[in-house]
Design a protein around this motif. Structure first.
Motif, mmCIF file in Angstrom:
data_model
loop_
_atom_site.group_PDB
_atom_site.id
_atom_site.type_symbol
_atom_site.label_atom_id
_atom_site.label_comp_id
_atom_site.label_asym_id
_atom_site.label_seq_id
_atom_site.Cartn_x
_atom_site.Cartn_y
_atom_site.Cartn_z
ATOM 1 N N THR A 25 0.574 -1.606 -0.045
ATOM 2 C CA THR A 25 -0.160 0.074 -0.168
ATOM 3 C C THR A 25 0.988 1.367 -0.248
ATOM 4 O O THR A 25 0.210 2.212 -0.633
ATOM 5 N N LEU A 28 -0.098 4.344 1.763
ATOM 6 C CA LEU A 28 -1.521 5.037 1.723
ATOM 7 C C LEU A 28 -2.158 4.389 3.079
ATOM 8 O O LEU A 28 -2.941 5.198 3.289
ATOM 9 N N MET A 32 -4.213 7.892 4.809
ATOM 10 C CA MET A 32 -5.560 7.904 5.079
ATOM 11 C C MET A 32 -5.902 8.146 6.591
ATOM 12 O O MET A 32 -6.551 9.061 6.504
ATOM 13 N N LYS A 139 -3.325 1.625 -8.012
ATOM 14 C CA LYS A 139 -3.053 2.689 -7.624
ATOM 15 C C LYS A 139 -4.810 2.010 -7.083
ATOM 16 O O LYS A 139 -5.491 2.339 -5.728
ATOM 17 N N GLU A 140 -5.552 1.577 -7.613
ATOM 18 C CA GLU A 140 -7.546 1.154 -7.275
ATOM 19 C C GLU A 140 -6.980 0.051 -5.968
ATOM 20 O O GLU A 140 -7.999 -0.970 -5.404
ATOM 21 N N GLN A 143 -5.789 1.132 -2.840
ATOM 22 C CA GLN A 143 -7.496 1.405 -2.539
ATOM 23 C C GLN A 143 -8.267 0.426 -2.021
ATOM 24 O O GLN A 143 -8.964 0.304 -0.490
ATOM 25 N N ASP A 147 -8.957 -0.031 2.137
ATOM 26 C CA ASP A 147 -10.162 -0.089 3.098
ATOM 27 C C ASP A 147 -10.491 -1.442 3.933
ATOM 28 O O ASP A 147 -11.448 -1.337 5.072
#
Length: 160
Positions: A25, A28, A32, A139-140, A143, A147
């Protein structure tokens, strides 16, 4: 409110501290977390250890990577435990996995598969993500993984 915001606010409310050690990640999760005002009061720091060498330099036992592979629950657990020790945090989160093509440098690399570990409240929680991500960008995928981590963190925070 996003799940990450909710988690950050809950950690602030409970006056707990958190750290991350991230591979796939790429920071990320930490990014976040710090998107929420007040995060600096409880965020101890983060390590992005993309390479095996940096995981080992941070304190992940080389034997863990050699025996189980960098893409394993054992490696994610060692990463979380290492980050928790380095920063002395109440909660430590680590993730390792694949976001693109299979990694030729590491056996066990499977697109859409990631391992993460959360150490919190004296407990160790191991998780595996397995998703068909062939239509997603890197990138997706990152994410999606982030998540999922925040979703599990939210559940764990209700128990501690």
């Amino acid at each position: 409110m996003t799940t990450a915001e909710s988690v950050t606010k809950k950690i602030i409310e409970k006056n707990l501290t958190i750290t991350f050690m991230e591979s796939c990640t790429s920071g990320l999760l930490a990014s976040m977390f710090t998107d929420t005002a007040g995060a600096s009061a409880v965020f101890k720091g983060s390590l992005v250890t993309y390479s095996n060498e940096m995981k080992i330099a941070a304190g992940v036992p080389s034997e863990t990577i050699e025996r189980f592979g960098v893409y394993s629950s054992e490696c994610a657990r060692a990463m979380a435990e290492t980050a928790g020790k380095i920063y002395g945090s109440d909660i430590a989160v680590a993730i390792t996995g694949t976001t693109g093509n299979a990694d030729p440098a590491n056996a066990g690399s499977v697109l859409g598969k990631a391992f993460f570990c959360i150490v919190a409240g004296g407990e160790i929680y191991d998780f595996v993500i397995e998703e068909n991500v062939s239509a997603l960008s890197r990138k997706e995928i990152k994410q999606l993984y982030a998540d999922r981590v925040y979703g599990e963190l939210e559940k764990i925070l209700k128990q501690i």
